[in-house]
Design a protein around this motif. Structure first.
Motif, PDB file in Angstrom:
ATOM      1  N   THR A  28      42.365  38.361  33.697  1.00 41.84           N
ATOM      2  CA  THR A  28      41.400  39.465  33.712  1.00 41.84           C
ATOM      3  C   THR A  28      41.896  40.583  34.610  1.00 41.84           C
ATOM      4  O   THR A  28      42.220  40.338  35.784  1.00 41.84           O
ATOM      5  CB  THR A  28      40.027  38.976  34.204  1.00 41.84           C
ATOM      6  OG1 THR A  28      39.585  37.890  33.378  1.00 41.84           O
ATOM      7  CG2 THR A  28      39.007  40.107  34.157  1.00 41.84           C
ATOM      8  N   PRO A  29      41.991  41.820  34.122  1.00 38.96           N
ATOM      9  CA  PRO A  29      42.455  42.929  34.958  1.00 38.96           C
ATOM     10  C   PRO A  29      41.632  43.038  36.245  1.00 38.96           C
ATOM     11  O   PRO A  29      40.411  42.934  36.227  1.00 38.96           O
ATOM     12  CB  PRO A  29      42.235  44.149  34.058  1.00 38.96           C
ATOM     13  CG  PRO A  29      42.341  43.605  32.667  1.00 38.96           C
ATOM     14  CD  PRO A  29      41.727  42.242  32.725  1.00 38.96           C
ATOM     15  N   GLY A  30      42.335  43.235  37.340  1.00 38.22           N
ATOM     16  CA  GLY A  30      41.685  43.303  38.645  1.00 38.22           C
ATOM     17  C   GLY A  30      41.710  41.978  39.378  1.00 38.22           C
ATOM     18  O   GLY A  30      41.541  41.925  40.601  1.00 38.22           O
ATOM     19  N   SER A  31      41.927  40.874  38.624  1.00 39.46           N
ATOM     20  CA  SER A  31      42.002  39.539  39.223  1.00 39.46           C
ATOM     21  C   SER A  31      43.300  38.819  38.854  1.00 39.46           C
ATOM     22  O   SER A  31      43.500  37.676  39.252  1.00 39.46           O
ATOM     23  CB  SER A  31      40.811  38.688  38.766  1.00 39.46           C
ATOM     24  OG  SER A  31      39.584  39.270  39.141  1.00 39.46           O
ATOM     25  N   ASP A  32      44.160  39.492  38.110  1.00 41.03           N
ATOM     26  CA  ASP A  32      45.322  38.830  37.530  1.00 41.03           C
ATOM     27  C   ASP A  32      46.539  38.754  38.449  1.00 41.03           C
ATOM     28  O   ASP A  32      47.593  38.270  38.034  1.00 41.03           O
ATOM     29  CB  ASP A  32      45.711  39.506  36.211  1.00 41.03           C
ATOM     30  CG  ASP A  32      45.931  41.009  36.364  1.00 41.03           C
ATOM     31  OD1 ASP A  32      45.613  41.553  37.439  1.00 41.03           O
ATOM     32  OD2 ASP A  32      46.427  41.626  35.408  1.00 41.03           O
ATOM     33  N   GLN A  33      46.405  39.181  39.695  1.00 40.83           N
ATOM     34  CA  GLN A  33      47.533  39.108  40.626  1.00 40.83           C
ATOM     35  C   GLN A  33      47.278  38.145  41.778  1.00 40.83           C
ATOM     36  O   GLN A  33      48.081  38.052  42.692  1.00 40.83           O
ATOM     37  CB  GLN A  33      47.846  40.493  41.195  1.00 40.83           C
ATOM     38  CG  GLN A  33      48.271  41.511  40.159  1.00 40.83           C
ATOM     39  CD  GLN A  33      48.616  42.844  40.803  1.00 40.83           C
ATOM     40  OE1 GLN A  33      49.545  42.956  41.598  1.00 40.83           O
ATOM     41  NE2 GLN A  33      47.841  43.866  40.474  1.00 40.83           N
ATOM     42  N   LYS A  34      46.183  37.428  41.733  1.00 41.84           N
ATOM     43  CA  LYS A  34      45.856  36.541  42.848  1.00 41.84           C
ATOM     44  C   LYS A  34      46.665  35.255  42.784  1.00 41.84           C
ATOM     45  O   LYS A  34      47.095  34.819  41.717  1.00 41.84           O
ATOM     46  CB  LYS A  34      44.356  36.235  42.871  1.00 41.84           C
ATOM     47  CG  LYS A  34      43.842  35.480  41.671  1.00 41.84           C
ATOM     48  CD  LYS A  34      42.347  35.222  41.792  1.00 41.84           C
ATOM     49  CE  LYS A  34      41.837  34.453  40.590  1.00 41.84           C
ATOM     50  NZ  LYS A  34      40.420  34.110  40.702  1.00 41.84           N
ATOM     51  N   GLU A  35      46.865  34.670  43.946  1.00 37.16           N
ATOM     52  CA  GLU A  35      47.603  33.415  44.065  1.00 37.16           C
ATOM     53  C   GLU A  35      46.711  32.379  44.750  1.00 37.16           C
ATOM     54  O   GLU A  35      46.034  32.688  45.731  1.00 37.16           O
ATOM     55  CB  GLU A  35      48.883  33.616  44.867  1.00 37.16           C
ATOM     56  CG  GLU A  35      49.853  34.588  44.207  1.00 37.16           C
ATOM     57  CD  GLU A  35      51.113  34.796  45.014  1.00 37.16           C
ATOM     58  OE1 GLU A  35      52.190  34.900  44.405  1.00 37.16           O
ATOM     59  OE2 GLU A  35      51.029  34.876  46.254  1.00 37.16           O
TER      60      GLU A  35
END
Length: 321
Positions: A28-35
């Motif tokens: 989901t854009p805005g959440s797609d870079q979390k680890e």
């Protein structure tokens, strides 16, 4: 215990292995870079790709979330405790059905015992990559995550489907739900009424502790942060204490419970009859019950850490509002 054996009980910050597909909002854009990081115990990851550093749990789980600026973790709820402290950066936590019931901004070292039974999310509002460390109640972390309906709907639009078995399936990779497994059902309007919408005042007052307040309170002895006798009174199945240079025990000590050391600032030295190990900010160390040991800062300057102890309390709901 030999130094090599103790090293297997330490998860170094620099050795943390991230999972970028841990949850349903991974595309989901805005959440797609979390680890997502699972340090002790299986955590609540929905992905088979999640690496677990230490599988045995002491009655609770330890994890972490790393996110670049403006990256958000979507609204979800837990059945047992979810406690975060900020290791790096500046974070906004928000809660409620749509994330608009209340919010609080946490700085480095601040801790938040998020009430169970409410939807919550968080985002990095700092200027650099940020990291928050987490303590999750229960050996199985309460059986997973309950997502706000809109999170599941948004994820489906971007190729991720959550099965009722709690496993993610990525349609972008050609995956589909196995035979006999249905999609995770959305919460009904009636079910959503069971999720409170508390405002800022009660939540911030009763569930948030600030780093510099804890530094003052722990100047001469450990500060009990979370527990029946803690600054944030609760019985989530574990206790959290805060230690500084001036509050460490003067001599060797032995505990009959699991002791998890989570370094916030400074460098520390763990010593026992079999050897010694250095601990740095972001390191997590699982000291076994019955081991006689000492803990001292190894360098001058600011030094602080959180200590998590397992208790005989059963992990369960903590919301009292």
């Amino acid at each position: 215990m030999s130094p090599d054996e103790m090293e297997t009980r330490i998860v170094r910050y620099g050795d943390l292995k991230p999972c970028r597909t841990a949850f349903i909002d991974a595309h989901t854009p805005g959440s797609d870079q979390k680890e997502n990081f699972t340090i002790i115990g299986g955590g609540v990851s929905e992905s088979p790709d999640q690496h677990v550093h230490i599988k045995d749990t002491p009655g609770f789980n330890i994890g972490a979330a790393g996110q670049p600026p403006k990256c958000r973790n979507s609204l979800h709820s837990h059945k047992t405790a979810e406690v975060f402290y900020v290791l790096k950066g500046r974070w906004r936590f928000f809660w409620g059905r749509w994330g608009t019931a209340g919010e609080v901004v946490l700085e480095e070292g601040d801790i938040f015992n998020i009430p169970t039974g409410i939807f919550r999310g968080f985002e990095n509002i700092g200027t650099d990559y940020g990291m928050i460390m987490a303590v999750l109640g229960g050996d199985d972390a309460g059986g997973g995550v309950t997502w706000a309906p809109q999170v599941i709907e948004d994820a489906s639009d971007h190729g991720l489907v959550l099965g009722e078995n709690g496993v993610l399936y990525d349609t972008k990779k050609g995956q589909s739900l196995p035979d006999g497994i249905r999609p995770m059902p959305l919460l009904s309007d009636e079910e959503l009424k069971a999720y409170p919408e508390p405002g800022n005042s009660a939540v911030v007052r009763d569930y948030v502790a600030r780093y510099w307040d804890l530094m003052a309170l722990a100047a001469n002895s450990p500060c009990k942060v979370i527990g029946e006798a803690g600054l944030l009174k609760d019985r989530p199945g574990f206790e959290v204490e805060f230690l500084t240079r001036g509050s460490i025990p003067d001599t060797n000590y032995t505990l009959n419970c699991h002791e998890i050391l989570m370094v916030v600032r400074g460098h520390w030295k763990l010593c026992w009859s079999g050897g010694e190990k250095g601990l740095a900010p972001g390191d997590t160390c699982a000291v076994p019950p019955g081991l006689e040991h000492s803990l001292v800062p190894s360098m001058s300057g600011e030094a602080s850490l959180y200590r998590v102890l397992n208790t005989q309390d059963q992990a369960g709901p903590t919301w009292v509002g």
